[in-house]
Design a protein around this motif. Structure first.
Motif, short mmCIF file in Angstrom:
data_model
loop_
_atom_site.label_atom_id
_atom_site.label_comp_id
_atom_site.label_asym_id
_atom_site.label_seq_id
_atom_site.Cartn_x
_atom_site.Cartn_y
_atom_site.Cartn_z
N SER A 111 -37.13 71.55 66.49
CA SER A 111 -37.70 71.78 65.02
C SER A 111 -36.98 73.12 64.32
CB SER A 111 -39.09 72.51 65.22
OG SER A 111 -38.98 73.88 66.07
N PHE A 112 -35.56 73.01 65.07
CA PHE A 112 -34.56 73.93 64.43
C PHE A 112 -34.11 73.86 62.94
CE2 PHE A 112 -30.22 75.49 63.63
CZ PHE A 112 -30.39 76.81 64.33
N GLN A 113 -34.43 74.48 62.05
CA GLN A 113 -34.38 74.25 60.75
C GLN A 113 -33.36 74.93 60.20
OE1 GLN A 113 -36.15 71.88 58.85
NE2 GLN A 113 -37.28 71.56 60.80
N ARG A 114 -32.29 74.25 59.06
CA ARG A 114 -31.20 75.02 58.38
C ARG A 114 -31.65 76.18 57.74
NH1 ARG A 114 -26.74 71.98 54.80
NH2 ARG A 114 -25.34 73.80 54.36
N ALA A 115 -30.76 77.30 58.00
CA ALA A 115 -31.20 78.54 57.33
C ALA A 115 -30.77 78.29 55.79
CB ALA A 115 -30.26 79.79 57.95
N ARG A 116 -31.62 78.89 55.06
CA ARG A 116 -31.15 78.68 53.48
C ARG A 116 -30.87 79.82 52.85
NH1 ARG A 116 -30.95 73.39 52.80
NH2 ARG A 116 -32.77 72.28 53.87
N SER A 117 -31.31 81.24 53.27
CA SER A 117 -30.91 82.20 52.76
C SER A 117 -29.73 82.92 53.56
CB SER A 117 -32.08 83.39 52.82
OG SER A 117 -32.40 83.74 54.02
N PRO A 118 -29.07 83.73 53.04
CA PRO A 118 -27.83 84.84 53.82
C PRO A 118 -28.55 85.23 55.02
CG PRO A 118 -27.44 84.80 51.45
CD PRO A 118 -28.81 84.23 51.64
N GLU A 119 -29.67 85.94 54.96
CA GLU A 119 -30.29 86.63 56.02
C GLU A 119 -30.78 85.49 57.12
OE1 GLU A 119 -30.95 86.64 52.80
OE2 GLU A 119 -30.65 88.72 52.16
N HIS A 120 -31.30 84.38 56.76
CA HIS A 120 -31.72 83.73 57.68
C HIS A 120 -30.58 82.99 58.56
CE1 HIS A 120 -35.88 83.09 55.67
NE2 HIS A 120 -35.74 84.17 56.44
N LYS A 121 -29.37 82.71 57.68
CA LYS A 121 -28.05 82.14 58.39
C LYS A 121 -27.37 83.16 59.27
CE LYS A 121 -23.70 80.34 57.03
NZ LYS A 121 -22.81 79.75 55.94
N GLU A 122 -27.69 84.57 58.97
CA GLU A 122 -27.47 85.48 59.90
C GLU A 122 -27.99 85.36 61.05
OE1 GLU A 122 -24.51 87.93 61.55
OE2 GLU A 122 -24.44 87.06 59.85
N VAL A 123 -29.25 85.33 60.96
CA VAL A 123 -30.08 85.32 62.17
C VAL A 123 -29.67 84.15 63.12
CG1 VAL A 123 -32.47 84.89 62.99
CG2 VAL A 123 -32.13 86.50 60.99
N ARG A 124 -29.51 82.91 62.45
CA ARG A 124 -29.23 81.89 63.34
C ARG A 124 -27.80 82.02 63.79
NH1 ARG A 124 -33.77 80.78 62.07
NH2 ARG A 124 -34.64 78.63 61.06
N GLY A 179 -30.78 76.13 72.27
CA GLY A 179 -32.08 75.25 71.96
C GLY A 179 -31.93 74.68 70.62
N VAL A 180 -30.81 74.16 70.53
CA VAL A 180 -30.57 73.74 69.18
C VAL A 180 -29.63 72.18 69.59
CG1 VAL A 180 -30.54 75.50 67.81
CG2 VAL A 180 -28.40 74.43 68.66
N VAL A 181 -29.72 71.19 68.68
CA VAL A 181 -28.79 70.11 68.96
C VAL A 181 -27.46 70.47 68.40
CG1 VAL A 181 -30.67 68.31 68.53
CG2 VAL A 181 -29.38 69.22 66.58
N LYS A 182 -26.46 70.00 69.14
CA LYS A 182 -24.98 70.02 68.93
C LYS A 182 -24.41 70.21 67.43
CE LYS A 182 -20.21 68.88 70.16
NZ LYS A 182 -19.46 68.03 71.00
N SER A 183 -25.15 69.39 66.60
CA SER A 183 -24.84 69.03 65.22
C SER A 183 -25.41 70.53 64.65
CB SER A 183 -25.44 67.72 64.74
OG SER A 183 -26.77 67.77 64.75
N GLY A 184 -26.30 70.84 64.99
CA GLY A 184 -26.87 72.05 64.37
C GLY A 184 -25.80 73.49 64.44
N LEU A 185 -25.08 73.28 65.45
CA LEU A 185 -24.11 74.34 65.50
C LEU A 185 -23.13 74.25 64.21
CD1 LEU A 185 -23.06 74.50 69.34
CD2 LEU A 185 -25.02 75.94 68.02
#
Length: 222
Positions: free
Chosen positions: A4-17, A47-53
């Protein structure tokens, strides 16, 4: 694995990821070692798929370079905090050696930077990394000049670079593969074995004393 790992949309969420992935990489590197810290292993640990990285880092090398920069920034900050005024050059060498000794992961990554980590990475990314590394080197040089006031920044920068080169070459020699280590334990080859801590302490002091001798000669020459 967290599908269920979702792409981060905001800069804050991206930094968390990004932080989550870096934390996973730290655990994999500590547990499995450098050679087995693959992108697949990091993805599984996170806990993510490789493509998510690839949404956050362009390669395994960029992830490990981020860990290198973070470790170096921490070491530089500690060094700056410890130098409160002028100190003896021998003590300065001891402090700088101790900084590397207390950050073994940094030593490992520095030793792999030119041969591995600067490959499979774009020019824009390595340019950004180099700028952060240069900032660390500049801060360290300024701290060294605070410790030894008669040094010029260029002399201090040379000292920083020499220590970096020392560690990058010494660390892998002092931490060889198991089969090489076994051979070095044999009587015939014991004199070839390198120990990281005493060698880096001795070499750091010797190099900085050499720089200090040249600095003093410059001052005396006016």
């Amino acid at each position: 694995m967290n599908q269920s790992f979702q792409r981060a949309r905001s800069p804050e969420h991206k930094e968390v990821r990004r932080r989550m992935i870096l934390d996973a990489a730290e655990r994999v590197l500590e547990r499995d070692g450098f050679n087995d810290a693959s992108l697949n292993a990091i993805a599984q640990e996170a806990g993510v798929v490789k493509s998510g990285l690839y949404r956050y880092f362009e390669s395994r090398e960029e992830i490990l370079l981020e860990l290198l920069v973070a470790d170096l920034q921490a070491m530089v900050a500690e060094f700056a905090d410890d130098v409160t005024g002028p100190i003896e050059v021998a003590r300065l060498g001891e402090m700088m050696a101790e900084g590397f000794i207390s950050h073994p992961r940094l030593c490992l990554l520095v030793s792999r930077m030119a041969s591995v980590l600067e490959h499979n990475i774009t020019g824009d990314t390595i340019r950004a990394i180099k700028r952060r590394l240069n900032a660390c080197a500049e801060e360290t040089a300024q701290t060294m000049c605070r410790a030894v006031p008669h040094w010029q920044e260029e002399e201090a920068r040379r000292g920083v670079m020499m220590l970096y080169v020392l560690v990058s070459g010494l660390y892998p020699m002092a931490n060889p593969p198991a089969h090489v280590r076994d051979v070095l334990c044999e009587v015939e080859f014991r004199d070839s074995a390198m120990e990281f801590e005493p060698t880096v302490r001795f070499a750091a002091q010797a190099m900085l004393r050499g720089i200090d001798a040249m600095a003093r000669a410059r001052v005396e020459a006016g």
